[in-house]
Every structure is written in structure tokens, then in C-alpha cells.
Design an enzyme around this catalytic site. Structure first.
Site, PDB file in Angstrom:
ATOM      1  CG  ASN A  31      -1.825  -1.209   1.261  1.00 56.52           C
ATOM      2  OD1 ASN A  31      -2.769  -1.290   0.489  1.00 56.52           O
ATOM      3  ND2 ASN A  31      -1.534  -2.160   2.144  1.00 56.52           N
TER       4      ASN A  31
ATOM      5  CB  CYS B 270      -2.494  -6.131   6.646  1.00 55.78           C
ATOM      6  SG  CYS B 270      -2.867  -4.586   7.496  1.00 55.78           S
TER       7      CYS B 270
END
Length: 520
Positions: A127, A258
């Protein structure tokens, strides 16, 4: 790991110019942090709003560049995250104040916000841009300087994004050097940044080894742990909504967050109906032989092959030799036992969702606990249920610090579809051996000095109305006086004469001081 000294042999590092450069970056950041710490609320708001606006304007460009550079995820989904972590963060904290002293007349205490100083922000490849946006904005809201150290696999797009935001901050009145980025990350350079005492706090978002290294640095660190999110669907759930939300969440950005669901735990009475609805929403149930092929591809030696991170479901199926319908978003991989020896019971940063059937919700809670013993303790879990008793039992029994209810966990636990703090850094607390248990937010980058008066009611409390210790800049902010040994932004040669000779002597002193810092 010695504080203030790069790891490894000193002689080996002395030949590299990245360590002196890292130390020069920290000196520049320290100068900027010192100046920024005196800014008032109006100037800070102006800087934050300007940077958030520029970040949002580049959300699409950097989303596409992130996918091109890393090969991870879906550009359209990264745009959503980039906007959420730019203008979305600005909007979320618009009414928060991390600058003005807070007066509690009843307690006779004044709380004065004090910035951390220099924040070293380690950012992941999964990310990349949204985390860069997020950490820069949190630092600016709290009057900290920030040095971004990106993952090497995303260094180009992260450097470009950080430079863009740095330019916007300075243009809005921030001190020169308040935002910097490591252009060419290396172990010696990052180690030098982490261990130097001028680093006030390390924000570590990434793999376990990197987070542990940050904790060993000798400097304060806010690190997070890995996830392995269980999602329980009980017999009371709205199955149609649950199926859509789970597929949307697991398929979002190809499971690169996640917080994505790792294993679906379905209560037996509704398992067949749920499977049908999941299929209708875009998931593909794998028959046992196909399940085995996918498992073998993902875990060739019992460990997850990172080559599958952020790839889409049809690509994964093709690599595994499995045929799936066009447009499949998630692969459903059933297994029987939540044990460490079962690879599908582990975290999977790709759209492959493990599935276990259980006879009851109580048994489902036990399975969730078993999954979190394998990995992901402290991180997050999800449940789809309309029974508050089951929700409460699940939430108090599983060892996590956030449980998303009737929402996709990818954006739910990240605070984008719940009222948790919106964040790209999810603390796992003591369960996950982390120093922070909440979603990272600006509050974590501020200490509060407390002015405490005598508690005796007879002793008067001071009148602090209208008093403000900070001052907005009244003119242009001076540029940082760059040292001549920096490889970029080198100033033009000074003219001959006394001033030029004096500046040259100062530069020699700076070089000698940097050399001494490296030695010890």
C-alpha cells in the site's frame, strides 16, 4: 544494535556516501521540525489543507504508477485508498486540534501539545502511496518533520509522491525540509536513519523483520504486526449482504490490505446457502483437486510465495492450472482443520479465501482463536451476525483489538467503512507484540506537557484566556542552508572574498562533523 551507529562493519560503510547523506537529511529535518514546532493553528491548517488537496489531485496518477512499478493490486481501488488517505484524512481530522493548549480549569491543568520532532516513516510496497500520504499528513497535522523511507519495490512512485507533497507543504508556508524522502533505500542508509538519536519516532509499517528492527533501533518505534483475519458468519446473519460484503472486501485491491479476510468460518446450517450467494457475488468454490493445485501453487514449500501477492483470482487460477469463470474475483478454498500444518490457515495477501464449516457459532469462535494462534494475534477479525450475544462472545474471546461487524473487514478495520480512526497502520497491541494497539492517528505523534497548579481550592488558577505560545510566520520562511557535501541541490560556488572563505571553512567543519558522527 548500537544507538547512533550504523549496523555492520564500520569500514564497509565508510566507503558508501548514503550514510553521510542520511545524516544530512536528519539534520535538515531537525532544523525544519524545530521551526515547525512554533507554528500556530492557522498556519498548520493551511499547510495540511494544501497538501491534502494536492495529494488528492494526484491520486489517480500515483495509483496507476504504483501498479506499474510493483505489479500489485488494482489501480481503481488504489485511487479510492489514495483519496481516503489524502482529502479523507484532512476531512476526518478537520475539527481536531493538535496545536492549541487545552485548559481544564476544574482540574487546574493546562495541557500543551509538543510535537515528537523528526518522524521516520517506513512504508510498504503493498500500500505504497496511500501510506506515504497518510503518514505525511499525520506528521504535518502535529507539526512534525517526516522522512519517508519507501520499500525498494515501490521507491519510484513513493519518492515522486513525497516530493510532490513536500513542494506543496513548502509552498503553503512549511519550513524547507519538513517532508523528505529516501530516493535510493538501502540497509545501511535505513539503519543509519533508524538508529540516529535525531530520529524522534519510527513509524514502521511493513514486514515483521523490519518492524522488529525498528524496535531494536534504540529509538521509540510504533510498529504493527501481521494479520490473519477470521470472519465468522452465523445462522442469524443477512446472508445476501454478508456474501456481497465478503467478496467485495476480499477482492478489494486483490487483497493487498492486511485487513482482508483470510479464512471464512461458516455455521453449518447456512453454509450451503452462503456458498451459493458467494458464487453469485463473484467467488468461485474450488473442488478438492483444484483446491490442492491452488494450495500447492501458493505454498510451494509450505511458505507463501510472494509472487502471488496482489494478483487477481483468474491469474492465480491460471498459474495453478485451474479453470475458473471469466470475471472471478475470489477463489474459495475449503479445508477442515485450523492447524499450523495447513497452509490455507495462514495469511494470504491475494484473493484466495480459506473456508471452514463449523456446527455452531461457539465452535466457530474456537476456530477463530486457533487461526489467530497461527498468526495475526492482535490485528483484526470480522463477524456477520444479528445476534448481539454472539457478537459480544466472539469479540471478547478472539485475541484481536478490532472486530468489524456486518461490514467488509478490508475497509472496516481500516476505518474507511466504520467509525474507527481511518488508518493505513493497524496496531496489534500486546496481543501482537506491538507498542500501539489502536489504528494509528495524529494523537500518537504528540506528547502533552502538563502545567499542574496546586490542587488546594484556596490557591487560584491562572487565567490563560487568549494566551497562545505559538506564532504563525509573519514573512517568507527561510530556506535550509544546505551543506556543500549534498549530492543534489548543490548551491552555486560562492564568490571570492572574505564571505566565500568563511563559508568554505564552515563547510569543512560540517564535513568533519559528519565524519565524526559516522565514526561513533
Amino acid at each position: 544494535m548500537a544507538r547512533g551507529r550504523p549496523a555492520g562493519a564500520e569500514g564497509e560503510l565508510m566507503g558508501h556516501d548514503e550514510v553521510p547523506r542520511a545524516l544530512a537529511m536528519l539534520e535538515r529535518a531537525t532544523w525544519a521540525a524545530r521551526a515547525f514546532s512554533r507554528y500556530g493553528k492557522e498556519s498548520v491548517d493551511q499547510i495540511v489543507q494544501a497538501v491534502g488537496k494536492v495529494a488528492a489531485a494526484h491520486a489517480e496518477e500515483y495509483a496507476e504508477r504504483a501498479v506499474q512499478e510493483t505489479g500489485f493490486g488494482v489501480a481503481e481501488h488504489k485511487v479510492i485508498k489514495n483519496i481516503a488517505c489524502s482529502q479523507g484524512i484532512v476531512d476526518a481530522y478537520r475539527d481536531h486540534d493538535y496545536v492549541t493548549p487545552r485548559v481544564d480549569a476544574d482540574a487546574k491543568i493546562v495541557r500543551v501539545p509538543r510535537p515528537a520532532g523528526v518522524v521516520l516513516a517506513l512504508t510498504p510496497s503493498t500500500n505504497p502511496v496511500c501510506t506515504v500520504y497518510f503518514k505525511i499528513l499525520l506528521a504535518l497535522m502535529t507539526r512534525n518533520a517526516v522522512v519517508i523511507s519507501p520499500h525498494p519495490a515501490a521507491k519510484q512512485v513513493c519518492a515522486a509522491a513525497a516530493r510532490t507533497l513536500a513542494e506543496a507543504a513548502v509552498a503553503a508556508g512549511a519550513p524547507d525540509g519538513v517532508v523528505q524522502v529516501v530516493e535510493e533505500p538501502s540497509i545501511p542508509l535505513i539503519d543509519a536513519l533508524m538508529t540516529d538519536p535525531r530520529t524522534a519516532v519510527i513509524l514502521a509499517t511493513g514486514g515483521t523483520a523490519m518492524v522488529r528492527s525498528a524496535y531494536r533501533s534504540g529509538n521509540p518505534a510504533l510498529g504493527v504486526g501481521p494479520a490473519n483475519v477470521p470472519v465468522l458468519v452465523d445462522a442469524t446473519a443477512d446472508l445476501a449482504k454478508a456474501a456481497t460484503r465478503i467478496v467485495d472486501s476480499k477482492g478489494f485491491d486483490n487483497s493487498i490490505l492486511c485487513t482482508n479476510e483470510s479464512v471464512l468460518i461458516a455455521e453449518e446450517p447456512i453454509a450451503d446457502r452462503l456458498r451459493s450467494l458467494l458464487t453469485r457475488a463473484g467467488a468461485h468454490p474450488l473442488a478438492e483437486p483444484d483446491r490442492d493445485r491452488v494450495r500447492a501453487a501458493l505454498f510451494p514449500d509450505g511458505r507463501f510465495d510472494t509472487g502471488f501477492v496482489g494478483k487477481d483470482a483468474t491469474w492465480i487460477a491460471q498459474r495453478a492450472g485451474v479453470r475458473v469463470p471469466h470475471g472471478t474475483r475470489v477463489l474459495l478454498a475449503p479445508f477442515d482443520h485450523a492447524v499450523p500444518e495447513e497452509p490455507l490457515a495462514h495469511e494470504k495477501l491475494c484473493p484466495v479465501l480459506g473456508v471452514i464449516r463449523v456446527p455452531s457459532a461457539r465452535r466457530g469462535i474456537d476456530v477463530a482463536r486457533a487461526l489467530l494462534r497461527i498468526g495475526g494475534a492482535g490485528h483484526s477479525a470480522a463477524i456477520h451476525s444479528t445476534d448481539p450475544r454472539t457478537v459480544l462472545a466472539y469479540s471478547t474471546d478472539v485475541p484481536v483489538l478490532r472486530v468489524s461487524v456486518n461490514v467488509g473487514n478490508s475497509l472496516g478495520s481500516a476505518g474507511l467503512e466504520t467509525n474507527l480512526a481511518p488508518s493505513m497502520t493497524i496496531g496489534t497491541g500486546y496481543f501482537g507484540r506491538s507498542s500501539v494497539g489502536a489504528n494509528l492517528e495524529p494523537e500518537h505523534l504528540v506528547n502533552w506537557s502538563r502545567i499542574a497548579y496546586n490542587a488546594d481550592p484556596a490557591e487560584p488558577f491562572g487565567d490563560f484566556a487568549g494566551l497562545d505560545p505559538w506564532r504563525d510566520p509573519t514573512g517568507p520562511v527561510p530556506a535550509y542552508p544546505h551543506a556543500s557535501n549534498l549530492s543534489v541541490d548543490r548551491p552555486a560556488p560562492e564568490p571570492a572574498g572574505d564571505n566565500g572563505e568563511l563559508r568554505e571553512r564552515l563547510r569543512r567543519l560540517i564535513r568533519e562533523e559528519l565524519a565524526e558522527m559516522i565514526k561513533g
